[in-house]
Design a protein around this motif. Structure first.
Motif, PDB file in Angstrom:
ATOM      1  N   ALA A   1     -22.300   2.939  -1.606  1.00  0.00           N
ATOM      2  CA  ALA A   1     -23.474   2.380  -2.306  1.00  0.00           C
ATOM      3  C   ALA A   1     -23.028   1.214  -3.180  1.00  0.00           C
ATOM      4  O   ALA A   1     -21.987   1.293  -3.828  1.00  0.00           O
TER       5      ALA A   1
ATOM      6  N   LEU B   1     -17.619   0.150  -6.609  1.00  0.00           N
ATOM      7  CA  LEU B   1     -17.226  -0.726  -5.504  1.00  0.00           C
ATOM      8  C   LEU B   1     -17.513  -2.186  -5.855  1.00  0.00           C
ATOM      9  O   LEU B   1     -16.742  -3.087  -5.528  1.00  0.00           O
TER      10      LEU B   1
ATOM     11  N   ASN C   1      -3.745   7.771  -6.140  1.00  0.00           N
ATOM     12  CA  ASN C   1      -4.021   7.093  -7.419  1.00  0.00           C
ATOM     13  C   ASN C   1      -3.515   7.941  -8.574  1.00  0.00           C
ATOM     14  O   ASN C   1      -4.252   8.685  -9.209  1.00  0.00           O
TER      15      ASN C   1
ATOM     16  N   ASP D   1       0.226   4.870 -11.406  1.00  0.00           N
ATOM     17  CA  ASP D   1       1.469   4.070 -11.369  1.00  0.00           C
ATOM     18  C   ASP D   1       1.286   2.696 -12.008  1.00  0.00           C
ATOM     19  O   ASP D   1       2.134   2.244 -12.776  1.00  0.00           O
TER      20      ASP D   1
ATOM     21  N   ASN E   1      -9.577   5.143  -2.844  1.00  0.00           N
ATOM     22  CA  ASN E   1     -10.891   5.750  -3.095  1.00  0.00           C
ATOM     23  C   ASN E   1     -11.983   4.983  -2.361  1.00  0.00           C
ATOM     24  O   ASN E   1     -13.012   5.547  -1.986  1.00  0.00           O
ATOM     25  N   SER E   2     -11.770   3.681  -2.194  1.00  0.00           N
ATOM     26  CA  SER E   2     -12.791   2.854  -1.542  1.00  0.00           C
ATOM     27  C   SER E   2     -13.143   3.443  -0.179  1.00  0.00           C
ATOM     28  O   SER E   2     -14.310   3.495   0.217  1.00  0.00           O
TER      29      SER E   2
ATOM     30  N   GLU F   1       0.851  -1.188   0.000  1.00  0.00           N
ATOM     31  CA  GLU F   1       0.000   0.000   0.000  1.00  0.00           C
ATOM     32  C   GLU F   1       0.885   1.236   0.000  1.00  0.00           C
ATOM     33  O   GLU F   1       1.726   1.419   0.890  1.00  0.00           O
TER      34      GLU F   1
HETATM   35  C1  FAD Z   1     -15.944  10.487  -3.056  1.00  0.00           C
HETATM   36  C2  FAD Z   1     -16.181   9.151  -3.693  1.00  0.00           C
HETATM   37  C3  FAD Z   1     -17.413   8.512  -3.532  1.00  0.00           C
HETATM   38  C4  FAD Z   1     -17.644   7.278  -4.149  1.00  0.00           C
HETATM   39  N1  FAD Z   1     -18.822   6.634  -3.890  1.00  0.00           N
HETATM   40  C5  FAD Z   1     -19.037   5.418  -4.448  1.00  0.00           C
HETATM   41  C6  FAD Z   1     -20.214   4.684  -4.135  1.00  0.00           C
HETATM   42  O1  FAD Z   1     -21.043   5.093  -3.310  1.00  0.00           O
HETATM   43  N2  FAD Z   1     -20.411   3.485  -4.764  1.00  0.00           N
HETATM   44  C7  FAD Z   1     -19.501   2.969  -5.654  1.00  0.00           C
HETATM   45  O2  FAD Z   1     -19.726   1.895  -6.202  1.00  0.00           O
HETATM   46  N3  FAD Z   1     -18.355   3.635  -5.930  1.00  0.00           N
HETATM   47  C8  FAD Z   1     -18.098   4.825  -5.340  1.00  0.00           C
HETATM   48  N4  FAD Z   1     -16.929   5.475  -5.605  1.00  0.00           N
HETATM   49  C9  FAD Z   1     -15.983   4.843  -6.540  1.00  0.00           C
HETATM   50  C10 FAD Z   1     -15.217   3.730  -5.808  1.00  0.00           C
HETATM   51  O3  FAD Z   1     -14.647   4.276  -4.644  1.00  0.00           O
HETATM   52  C11 FAD Z   1     -14.135   3.116  -6.688  1.00  0.00           C
HETATM   53  O4  FAD Z   1     -14.677   2.708  -7.921  1.00  0.00           O
HETATM   54  C12 FAD Z   1     -13.532   1.887  -5.996  1.00  0.00           C
HETATM   55  O5  FAD Z   1     -13.296   2.164  -4.655  1.00  0.00           O
HETATM   56  C13 FAD Z   1     -12.224   1.496  -6.660  1.00  0.00           C
HETATM   57  O6  FAD Z   1     -11.574   0.534  -5.879  1.00  0.00           O
HETATM   58  P1  FAD Z   1     -10.067   0.156  -6.204  1.00  0.00           P
HETATM   59  O7  FAD Z   1      -9.659  -0.828  -5.170  1.00  0.00           O
HETATM   60  O8  FAD Z   1      -9.912  -0.187  -7.631  1.00  0.00           O
HETATM   61  O9  FAD Z   1      -9.258   1.519  -6.020  1.00  0.00           O
HETATM   62  P2  FAD Z   1      -8.867   2.294  -4.678  1.00  0.00           P
HETATM   63  O10 FAD Z   1      -9.846   2.047  -3.603  1.00  0.00           O
HETATM   64  O11 FAD Z   1      -8.631   3.705  -5.046  1.00  0.00           O
HETATM   65  O12 FAD Z   1      -7.495   1.629  -4.232  1.00  0.00           O
HETATM   66  C14 FAD Z   1      -6.290   1.857  -4.927  1.00  0.00           C
HETATM   67  C15 FAD Z   1      -5.147   1.702  -3.925  1.00  0.00           C
HETATM   68  O13 FAD Z   1      -3.894   1.654  -4.623  1.00  0.00           O
HETATM   69  C16 FAD Z   1      -2.919   2.337  -3.849  1.00  0.00           C
HETATM   70  N5  FAD Z   1      -1.798   2.676  -4.751  1.00  0.00           N
HETATM   71  C17 FAD Z   1      -1.786   3.576  -5.770  1.00  0.00           C
HETATM   72  N6  FAD Z   1      -0.576   3.537  -6.379  1.00  0.00           N
HETATM   73  C18 FAD Z   1       0.182   2.596  -5.740  1.00  0.00           C
HETATM   74  C19 FAD Z   1       1.519   2.102  -5.907  1.00  0.00           C
HETATM   75  N7  FAD Z   1       2.329   2.557  -6.855  1.00  0.00           N
HETATM   76  N8  FAD Z   1       1.961   1.144  -5.053  1.00  0.00           N
HETATM   77  C20 FAD Z   1       1.161   0.657  -4.056  1.00  0.00           C
HETATM   78  N9  FAD Z   1      -0.116   1.089  -3.863  1.00  0.00           N
HETATM   79  C21 FAD Z   1      -0.592   2.043  -4.701  1.00  0.00           C
HETATM   80  C22 FAD Z   1      -3.680   3.519  -3.274  1.00  0.00           C
HETATM   81  O14 FAD Z   1      -3.032   4.033  -2.131  1.00  0.00           O
HETATM   82  C23 FAD Z   1      -5.031   2.869  -2.947  1.00  0.00           C
HETATM   83  O15 FAD Z   1      -5.037   2.355  -1.643  1.00  0.00           O
HETATM   84  C24 FAD Z   1     -16.641   6.687  -4.973  1.00  0.00           C
HETATM   85  C25 FAD Z   1     -15.406   7.307  -5.109  1.00  0.00           C
HETATM   86  C26 FAD Z   1     -15.159   8.520  -4.471  1.00  0.00           C
HETATM   87  C27 FAD Z   1     -13.796   9.156  -4.612  1.00  0.00           C
END
Ligand code: FAD
Length: 500
Positions: A52, A475, A241, A244, A45-46, A35
């Motif tokens: 929802a 999500l 995010n 990378d 972002n999660s 992380e």
């Molecule tokens: C304000 C907001 C509200 C939202 N509300 C909703 C909702 O209600 N319902 C819904 O379905 N979606 C919602 N979303 C969208 C949802 O959050 C995302 O689609 C989802 O969380 C993506 O998950 P993920 O694990 O792909 O990415 P993320 O949760 O963003 O995780 C990516 C991770 O990678 C890490 N990272 C980045 N680069 C590196 C690297 N080089 N090395 C190691 N780690 C790294 C980051 O630190 C982060 O922890 C919302 C988003 C936001 C910003």
């Protein structure tokens, strides 16, 4: 250089990475999770999200086990309806203008229900999503639009529960650890080089799952791929995010796929910081445009505020605002509209104006064409179909006639004082362009061949969303693809073991 070893290496600790990590550990694999954020800011972002979730359900009996049992009163008050696979496909198709790649849509839709149940078994708690539904005058609540549940505690709740599950299962989590490049040999990807502070080290693995988000927090990449002015968008979520994972994968010949010039972006308070912080969460969201009209600095409306329900329109509104002069717009409500606004509109940081007359309201707003604004409101009020009753419980067809830009549903005159205006801009949520993967999240190269040992999940997957997205599917896609990737990754680990 220092070197470590694991079976499955996961980059990124959002819902995709955490789901992958927990599911991979449950197959017996050794799992390391990198992380980039420090411990206090972990979760991507999660963790910022509203929580929802959009999943298939047949009726109230499918909601019951997710929320740990509905009360009698809830069953009586709420009509949960259902959300079929067909409707899910139709919603994805409609909002993406039928461009969504079918394999990606199938992965999401077909695994949505089972993944919700799996998340619940890992400790994620759900609640009925009452906030997004229609509240009728008699106190009853009518569910529609697909996102029937939210995570208890929103994104923070999801993050806490899944980190707890990962720790319980024995996932090795490294914080402040940024993956910077992939390691490959003739057989495929065999690990990553990572950096903690200024120290670089290698981690070797049978499989690498990239789950490190899109490039939404990288102003340079936003401008390069999304276009001019996107450096001016405000970031709604994690500052980590920065693309990378996409860069690392493209560097070794992975195929870019999907809507690289597209993203999820919504209406966001003009007073919000350039990049969001966890303490603010979602207080800057301004998604109640359905209740009034939205005007730009020329005093003109520029989109149909009542085109469809909120969950199917809000994610493309940011782009529309960014295209306006000064990247700013104002949401305008009269007393009846303002009564229906969600609580976040009332926070002290809100860029809000109120007045007893429209003239007094607009005189407080800097940079707007005041004469044109008053003319816009009069024309709008005069164009509303008086023969169709207003009904917030459905797309009521109470639209306007004769305007160049209609409001197709829920049109009510802006006429009852006091009046309110909220200054908004574009808030970017996440980018849609990603990598080409197969139905097991295995990454393909530019010749359409699988890159052995490399998987992608969550926002890093291309081809699912184009132009827009159905609320609650970000999500869901993260959890489904994270779990899917880890199953295939664990399989490649056992294959490697049996070949040795
Ligand atoms: C304000 C907001 C509200 C939202 N509300 C909703 C909702 O209600 N319902 C819904 O379905 N979606 C919602 N979303 C969208 C949802 O959050 C995302 O689609 C989802 O969380 C993506 O998950 P993920 O694990 O792909 O990415 P993320 O949760 O963003 O995780 C990516 C991770 O990678 C890490 N990272 C980045 N680069 C590196 C690297 N080089 N090395 C190691 N780690 C790294 C980051 O630190 C982060 O922890 C919302 C988003 C936001 C910003």
């Amino acid at each position: 250089m220092e070197s470590r070893e694991t079976d499955v290496l996961i980059v990124g600790a959002g819902l995709a990475g955490l789901s992958a990590a927990v599911a991979a550990r449950q197959t017996g694999a050794r799992v390391t999770l990198l992380e980039r954020a420090p411990f206090e800011e972990r979760g991507g972002n999660s963790r910022f999200s509203n929580g929802a979730m959009r999943a298939v359900y047949q009726g109230v009996e499918d909601i019951d086990p997710l929320v740990g049992g509905l009360t009698e009163d809830e069953r009586k008050r709420a009509d949960f309806g259902s959300y079929s696979r067909e409707q899910y496909y139709e919603d994805i198709g409609r909002v993406t203008q039928y461009r969504s790649e079918i394999t990606m849509a199938e992965m999401l839709v077909e695994n949505s229900r089972s993944t919700m149940l799996w998340l619940a078994r890992q400790g994620v708690r759900f609640l009925p999503l009452y906030e997004w539904q229609v509240h009728l005058a008699d106190g009853s609540i009518k569910f529609s639009g697909g996102s029937a549940v939210e995570i208890n505690g929103a994104g923070q709740g999801a993050s806490d529960a899944m980190f707890a599950a990962a720790e319980r299962e024995g996932v090795d989590i490294l914080y402040d650890a940024r993956a910077i490049r992939l390691i490959e040999d003739a057989e495929g990807v065999t690990g990553v080089v990572a950096r903690q502070e200024r120290r670089e080290f290698e981690i070797h693995a049978c499989a690498v799952i990239l789950a490190c988000g899109g490039f939404e927090a990288n102003a340079e990449m936003r401008t390069r791929y999304l276009g001019p002015s996107w450096e001016l968008a405000k970031v709604r979520g994690s500052r980590f995010n920065t693309g990378d994972g996409l860069r690392m994968a493209l560097d070794i010949g992975a195929m870019p796929f999907g809507n690289w010039s597209g993203c999820h972006s919504s209406s966001w308070d003009l007073n919000a910081p350039d990049v969001n912080e966890l303490e603010y969460g979602t207080i800057f969201k301004r998604d109640d445009y359905l209740e009034g009209i939205v005007v730009n600095a020329d005093g003109k409306r520029f989109f149909d505020e009542g085109a469809d329900i909120r969950a199917l329109t809000y994610a493309k509104l940011g782009r529309a605002i960014l295209a306006q002069p000064g990247q700013v717009a104002w949401q305008i409500f009269d007393a009846r509209g303002a009564e229906r606004l969600h609580g976040e509109y009332r926070v002290r940081q809100s860029a809000r104006f109120t007045a007893g007359t429209l003239e007094a309201l607009v005189s407080q707003i800097e940079g707007i064409d005041r004469v044109a604004f008053l003319a816009t409101v009069s024309e709008f009020n005069a164009a509303i179909r008086g023969d169709v009753p207003y009904d917030p419980a459905r797309k009521d067809g109470r639209g306007t006639t004769g305007l160049a830009i209609p409001k197709s549903n829920w049109a009510r005159a802006i006429s009852e004082p006091p009046f309110e205006a909220y200054a908004v801009t574009c808030g970017i949520t996440f980018t849609f362009g990603g990598l080409r993967v197969d139905s097991n999240c295995r990454v393909k190269d530019v010749d359409d061949r699988i890159i052995p040992g490399l998987f992608a999940a969550g926002e890093m997957i291309g081809g699912l969303f184009y132009f827009n997205y159905p609320g609650g599917s970000g999500l869901m896609s993260a959890a489904v693809s994270g779990k899917q990737a880890s199953m295939a990754a664990a399989e490649s680990k056992s294959r490697n073991a049996s070949e040795q």
